[in-house]
Design a protein around this motif. Structure first.
Motif, PDB file in Angstrom:
ATOM      1  N   LYS A   1       0.988  -1.190  -0.015  1.00 21.29           N
ATOM      2  CA  LYS A   1      -0.004   0.201   0.116  1.00 21.29           C
ATOM      3  C   LYS A   1       1.078   1.163  -0.018  1.00 21.29           C
ATOM      4  O   LYS A   1       0.573   2.210  -0.736  1.00 21.29           O
ATOM      5  N   ALA A   2       1.871   1.241   0.832  1.00 18.61           N
ATOM      6  CA  ALA A   2       2.870   2.314   0.846  1.00 18.61           C
ATOM      7  C   ALA A   2       3.553   2.516  -0.541  1.00 18.61           C
ATOM      8  O   ALA A   2       3.634   3.792  -0.862  1.00 18.61           O
ATOM      9  N   GLU A   3       3.941   1.608  -1.235  1.00 23.05           N
ATOM     10  CA  GLU A   3       4.571   1.615  -2.362  1.00 23.05           C
ATOM     11  C   GLU A   3       3.512   2.082  -3.448  1.00 23.05           C
ATOM     12  O   GLU A   3       3.746   2.889  -4.490  1.00 23.05           O
ATOM     13  N   GLN A   4       2.217   1.742  -3.659  1.00 21.25           N
ATOM     14  CA  GLN A   4       1.161   2.308  -4.494  1.00 21.25           C
ATOM     15  C   GLN A   4       0.867   3.708  -4.071  1.00 21.25           C
ATOM     16  O   GLN A   4       1.001   4.501  -5.096  1.00 21.25           O
ATOM     17  N   ARG A   5       1.017   4.176  -2.905  1.00 22.18           N
ATOM     18  CA  ARG A   5       0.864   5.595  -2.349  1.00 22.18           C
ATOM     19  C   ARG A   5       1.969   6.501  -2.993  1.00 22.18           C
ATOM     20  O   ARG A   5       1.860   7.503  -3.719  1.00 22.18           O
ATOM     21  N   ARG A   6       3.118   6.252  -2.789  1.00 21.99           N
ATOM     22  CA  ARG A   6       4.452   6.464  -3.302  1.00 21.99           C
ATOM     23  C   ARG A   6       4.185   6.930  -5.049  1.00 21.99           C
ATOM     24  O   ARG A   6       4.397   7.856  -5.761  1.00 21.99           O
ATOM     25  N   LYS A   7       3.808   5.640  -5.694  1.00 23.38           N
ATOM     26  CA  LYS A   7       3.847   5.696  -7.162  1.00 23.38           C
ATOM     27  C   LYS A   7       2.676   6.686  -7.420  1.00 23.38           C
ATOM     28  O   LYS A   7       2.812   7.514  -8.381  1.00 23.38           O
ATOM     29  N   GLN A   8       1.686   6.801  -6.687  1.00 25.10           N
ATOM     30  CA  GLN A   8       0.444   7.747  -7.051  1.00 25.10           C
ATOM     31  C   GLN A   8       1.151   9.115  -6.898  1.00 25.10           C
ATOM     32  O   GLN A   8       0.460   9.995  -7.822  1.00 25.10           O
ATOM     33  N   ILE A   9       1.819   9.461  -5.890  1.00 28.74           N
ATOM     34  CA  ILE A   9       2.193  10.720  -5.686  1.00 28.74           C
ATOM     35  C   ILE A   9       3.364  11.076  -6.928  1.00 28.74           C
ATOM     36  O   ILE A   9       3.459  12.250  -7.298  1.00 28.74           O
TER      37      ILE A   9
ATOM     38  N   VAL B   1      -4.631  13.684  -2.537  1.00 29.10           N
ATOM     39  CA  VAL B   1      -4.208  13.431  -1.163  1.00 29.10           C
ATOM     40  C   VAL B   1      -3.870  14.713  -0.287  1.00 29.10           C
ATOM     41  O   VAL B   1      -3.821  15.691  -1.062  1.00 29.10           O
ATOM     42  N   SER B   2      -3.886  14.632   0.949  1.00 32.97           N
ATOM     43  CA  SER B   2      -3.433  15.950   1.378  1.00 32.97           C
ATOM     44  C   SER B   2      -2.062  15.948   1.428  1.00 32.97           C
ATOM     45  O   SER B   2      -1.303  15.228   1.270  1.00 32.97           O
ATOM     46  N   LYS B   3      -1.788  17.353   1.718  1.00 29.88           N
ATOM     47  CA  LYS B   3      -0.241  17.871   1.740  1.00 29.88           C
ATOM     48  C   LYS B   3       0.484  16.926   2.857  1.00 29.88           C
ATOM     49  O   LYS B   3       1.766  16.477   2.704  1.00 29.88           O
ATOM     50  N   GLY B   4      -0.211  16.456   3.792  1.00 29.54           N
ATOM     51  CA  GLY B   4       0.430  15.676   4.796  1.00 29.54           C
ATOM     52  C   GLY B   4       0.950  14.450   4.479  1.00 29.54           C
ATOM     53  O   GLY B   4       2.010  13.882   4.928  1.00 29.54           O
ATOM     54  N   VAL B   5       0.116  13.564   3.619  1.00 34.80           N
ATOM     55  CA  VAL B   5       0.414  12.397   3.123  1.00 34.80           C
ATOM     56  C   VAL B   5       1.687  12.282   2.361  1.00 34.80           C
ATOM     57  O   VAL B   5       2.600  11.735   2.342  1.00 34.80           O
ATOM     58  N   THR B   6       1.949  13.758   1.432  1.00 34.41           N
ATOM     59  CA  THR B   6       3.001  13.977   0.326  1.00 34.41           C
ATOM     60  C   THR B   6       4.284  13.986   1.450  1.00 34.41           C
ATOM     61  O   THR B   6       5.214  13.325   1.053  1.00 34.41           O
ATOM     62  N   ASN B   7       3.963  14.832   2.623  1.00 30.39           N
ATOM     63  CA  ASN B   7       5.348  15.135   3.452  1.00 30.39           C
ATOM     64  C   ASN B   7       5.696  13.889   4.226  1.00 30.39           C
ATOM     65  O   ASN B   7       6.657  13.498   4.591  1.00 30.39           O
ATOM     66  N   TYR B   8       4.364  12.749   4.263  1.00 29.39           N
ATOM     67  CA  TYR B   8       4.706  11.587   5.044  1.00 29.39           C
ATOM     68  C   TYR B   8       5.805  10.743   4.149  1.00 29.39           C
ATOM     69  O   TYR B   8       6.549  10.160   4.658  1.00 29.39           O
ATOM     70  N   TYR B   9       5.591  10.799   2.652  1.00 26.61           N
ATOM     71  CA  TYR B   9       6.303   9.611   2.101  1.00 26.61           C
ATOM     72  C   TYR B   9       7.691  10.581   1.444  1.00 26.61           C
ATOM     73  O   TYR B   9       8.751   9.741   1.253  1.00 26.61           O
TER      74      TYR B   9
END
Length: 195
Positions: free
Chosen positions: A4-12, A39-47
């Protein structure tokens, strides 16, 4: 969880690519990337640490994928001339894809002077590209299709012809010329390899 984390990173990363292709590197903010990714800016900052980190990962991801596709297309062919044709077909993939990539790529190159990571990623990309050229040339020499004294220099010349042709085509802003530039590039490379 890791998937899921890898999918989110690819999405970003995909969102960053889209944002950069439409707005340009300098204009894109982390908020823009988050908006494009929905996504929220916080999600981008998380990754990712910051905008530079997002784009470093983006550029590494894109150039690795490009190299893998180019290498795969070459491996599927038998003769050196077939491999060269397959390589150029993969590079000159389509007007829309070439336009999008080179707009982002040229923007990215303007940032190399500010970030050593960008410089390293670009160097690895070119080394990979040169390795494809070297493989094609070495096989062409064995098949007596090419006459090359300096294989490394010729491999670098192949990539210079490719990038130069595509950048010149991009500046012409005419999709109809895409095939013409591919043919011109192919013919010029054959002249380099047949001296």
């Amino acid at each position: 969880m890791a998937k899921k984390a890898e999918q989110r990173r690819k999405q970003i990363l995909k969102a960053a690519f889209q944002a950069a292709s439409e707005k340009g590197y300098e204009s894109v903010t982390l908020q823009d990337i988050a908006d494009y990714a929905d996504v929220s800016k916080g999600v981008t900052n998380y990754y990712f640490k910051n905008k530079g980190d997002v784009f470093a990962h983006l550029f590494e991801w894109i150039t690795t994928r490009i190299y893998e596709k180019e290498a795969e297309s070459v491996e599927e062919k038998n003769t050196a001339l077939e491999k060269l044709d397959a390589y150029l077909s993969q590079v000159f993939i389509s007007p829309s894809e070439n336009r999008t990539f080179y707009r982002v790529y040229l923007d990215f190159l303007s940032q190399v002077k500010n970030d050593d990571r960008y410089k390293e990623i670009n160097q690895r990309f070119y080394e990979n590209c040169w390795s494809i050229g070297e493989q094609i040339i070495q096989q062409g020499i064995k098949e007596d299709a090419f006459q090359v004294e300096d294989i490394q220099q010729a491999a670098k010349s192949i990539r210079a012809m490719i990038d130069g042709s595509l950048i010149q085509w991009l500046m012409r802003d005419d999709d109809e010329l895409h095939k013409d530039y591919r043919k011109m590039c192919y013919d010029s490379i054959l002249r380099i390899l047949s001296r």
